[in-house]
Design an enzyme around this catalytic site. Structure first.
Site, short mmCIF file in Angstrom:
data_model
loop_
_atom_site.label_atom_id
_atom_site.label_comp_id
_atom_site.label_asym_id
_atom_site.label_seq_id
_atom_site.Cartn_x
_atom_site.Cartn_y
_atom_site.Cartn_z
N PRO A 1 0.79 -1.24 0.00
CA PRO A 1 0.00 0.00 0.00
C PRO A 1 0.83 1.29 0.00
O PRO A 1 0.27 2.36 -0.08
CB PRO A 1 -0.80 -0.12 1.31
CG PRO A 1 0.09 -0.92 2.22
CD PRO A 1 0.83 -1.90 1.33
N GLY B 1 4.28 1.93 1.86
CA GLY B 1 5.23 2.27 2.93
C GLY B 1 6.58 2.71 2.39
O GLY B 1 7.16 3.70 2.84
N ASP C 1 3.10 -5.23 -14.36
CA ASP C 1 3.89 -6.31 -13.80
C ASP C 1 5.31 -5.80 -13.52
O ASP C 1 6.02 -5.41 -14.45
CB ASP C 1 3.93 -7.48 -14.80
CG ASP C 1 4.78 -8.64 -14.28
OD1 ASP C 1 5.34 -8.53 -13.17
OD2 ASP C 1 4.89 -9.66 -14.99
N LYS D 1 12.76 -12.48 -0.25
CA LYS D 1 11.95 -13.28 0.69
C LYS D 1 12.55 -14.68 0.76
O LYS D 1 12.86 -15.28 -0.28
CB LYS D 1 10.50 -13.37 0.22
CG LYS D 1 9.92 -12.08 -0.34
CD LYS D 1 9.55 -11.09 0.74
CE LYS D 1 9.13 -9.77 0.13
NZ LYS D 1 9.09 -8.65 1.07
C1 LIG Z 1 5.17 -6.90 0.80
S1 LIG Z 1 4.09 -6.08 -0.30
C2 LIG Z 1 4.85 -4.52 -0.53
C3 LIG Z 1 4.70 -3.58 0.61
C4 LIG Z 1 5.24 -2.23 0.29
N1 LIG Z 1 6.70 -2.25 0.12
C5 LIG Z 1 4.93 -1.22 1.36
O1 LIG Z 1 5.85 -0.67 1.95
O2 LIG Z 1 3.75 -0.94 1.60
C6 LIG Z 1 4.38 -6.89 -1.79
C7 LIG Z 1 3.65 -6.32 -2.98
O3 LIG Z 1 4.24 -6.86 -4.16
C8 LIG Z 1 3.23 -6.89 -5.14
N2 LIG Z 1 3.70 -7.76 -6.23
C9 LIG Z 1 4.05 -9.07 -6.18
N3 LIG Z 1 4.42 -9.50 -7.41
C10 LIG Z 1 4.34 -8.41 -8.23
C11 LIG Z 1 4.62 -8.19 -9.61
N4 LIG Z 1 5.06 -9.18 -10.41
N5 LIG Z 1 4.43 -6.96 -10.10
C12 LIG Z 1 3.99 -5.95 -9.34
N6 LIG Z 1 3.71 -6.10 -8.03
C13 LIG Z 1 3.89 -7.31 -7.49
C14 LIG Z 1 2.01 -7.36 -4.40
O4 LIG Z 1 0.84 -6.95 -5.08
C15 LIG Z 1 2.17 -6.66 -3.04
O5 LIG Z 1 1.41 -5.48 -2.98
#
Ligand SMILES: C[S@@+](CC[C@H](N)C(=O)[O-])C[C@H]1O[C@@H](n2cnc3c(N)ncnc32)[C@H](O)[C@@H]1O
Length: 352
Positions: free
Chosen positions: A222, A224, A260, A305
């Site tokens: 969202p 951060g 993406d 991760k």
């Molecule tokens: C751990 S959260 C990120 C939190 C963010 N850094 C914050 O501080 O609020 C991981 C995010 O990666 C996104 N995500 C995963 N694979 C993705 C991709 N191939 N392209 C774009 N977003 C991706 C997910 O939708 C998710 O919102």
């Protein structure tokens, strides 16, 4: 007492990774020994087969290269059966054998529930220890090159040792305690704040993260991490199918594109790329190396991760991927398990 053993603090549950890493570094330096690391204890101890080798290892180990250890301290044998009426006595004697001048006295314990239970003991003991040290002619002088550490592993047992101020974590217990900033849309914001503190020297922050600079945040929702960049005046392209917090969008410094992140490339070169996408570590390492190699950004901070069992091996694999893609020493890479990282590590990659 010669501080021949290496005590490393780590996140509880990562003792094995800590042990693998210390063993590999020791082997590289030709030092043989073994590591004692109890699961979930929050620390590991490397014991060399030869005392002199341990002292050498302590001198030459580079803190900035370490991934899983939060702090490294050269210690002597564990002091056991400390008398409840005079715990300070044997600790002061051990400290006296290590030197006469230290930059600070840090009384620490493992970052575990058992460790937390020892913090009131540490508070009570501090004035007694300070008095005892002064009485023994030991000075606390912030200009001294080494810190004195007393690391309690139980109410009656502690390691006493030293760290080099210039080659160790600057935080007690190796923990960068940061307050959750008001207005940040997620706790992840703390991860990027800590990464910036850890990876960018304070004197270079203003230059390398200057207002008006451009950044891409991959996996931004969202918001951060985007929020941290916006706070520093950067203009951010946030890539994620998920929604961005309203407060972040209202700053006018953010464009949110639902794309993406693995395929996205910026329309012009960026100063920064940050990435917190939940994807396989090797994919993220490949992606970050490509961004740097193809000059889409100057610097990148990305999170890897590690839900798998072989976490140390996976980190090594990712370091190998970056090296293969960028080889020749023309880049700078640091990987670190930050305090705010859970089953993950954070990396900083930049061109030299
Ligand atoms: C751990 S959260 C990120 C939190 C963010 N850094 C914050 O501080 O609020 C991981 C995010 O990666 C996104 N995500 C995963 N694979 C993705 C991709 N191939 N392209 C774009 N977003 C991706 C997910 O939708 C998710 O919102």
């Amino acid at each position: 007492m010669k501080p021949a053993q290496l005590l490393a603090y780590c996140r509880a549950g990562f003792e094995r990774e800590c042990a693998q890493e210390l063993t590999a570094i020791a082997m590289e330096m030709g030092v043989s020994g073994f590591v004692k690391a109890k699961p979930e204890s929050g620390f590991a101890v490397f014991q060399p087969h030869q005392e002199e080798m341990g002292v050498e290892l302590g001198k030459h180990l580079e803190y900035r290269r370490l991934v899983f250890p939060r702090q490294v301290v050269c210690v002597g044998e564990l002091l056991q059966a400390l008398p409840p009426g005079d715990r300070a006595g044997p600790i002061v004697a051990a400290a006296r054998a290590l030197g006469k001048r230290f930059a600070a006295l840090w009384i620490e314990m493992p970052d575990t529930n058992e460790g937390k239970a020892l913090s009131s003991l540490a508070r009570t003991l501090r004035p007694h220890l300070e008095k005892g040290l002064a009485h023994a002619g030991i000075a606390i002088d912030e200009k001294a090159p080494q810190r004195l550490h007393v690391f309690f592993v139980g109410g009656a047992a502690a390691y006493v040792g030293v760290s080099e101020v210039r080659n160790s974590s600057a935080w007690p217990m190796g923990i960068a305690r940061l307050r959750m900033p008001r207005g940040a849309p997620s706790r992840s914001a703390l991860k990027l704040a800590e990464a910036l503190l850890e990876f960018i020297p304070a004197r270079e922050q203003a230059k390398r993260l200057a207002p008006g600079m451009k950044a891409v945040d991959l996996g931004a929702s969202p918001g951060g991490w985007t929020w941290q960049l916006v706070q520093r005046g950067l203009m951010v392209i946030a890539i994620d199918n998920g929604p961005m917090a309203e407060g972040v969008m209202e700053t006018g410094q953010v464009k949110h594109w639902r794309e993406d992140g693995l395929r996205f490339r910026p329309p012009e070169p960026m100063d920064w790329m940050v990435c917190d996408m939940v994807e396989s570590p090797s994919r993220i390492a490949t992606l970050a190396a490509r961004w740097i190699a193809e000059r889409h950004c100057r610097e990148a901070i990305f999170n890897l991760k590690l839900p798998m069992k072989k976490r140390w091996e996976e980190v090594q694999r990712c370091i190998g991927i970056v090296d293969e893609a960028l080889g020749g020493g023309g880049y700078y890479l640091r990987v670190k398990q930050l305090y705010h990282d859970r089953e993950e590590v954070t990396a900083h990659l930049a061109r030299r």
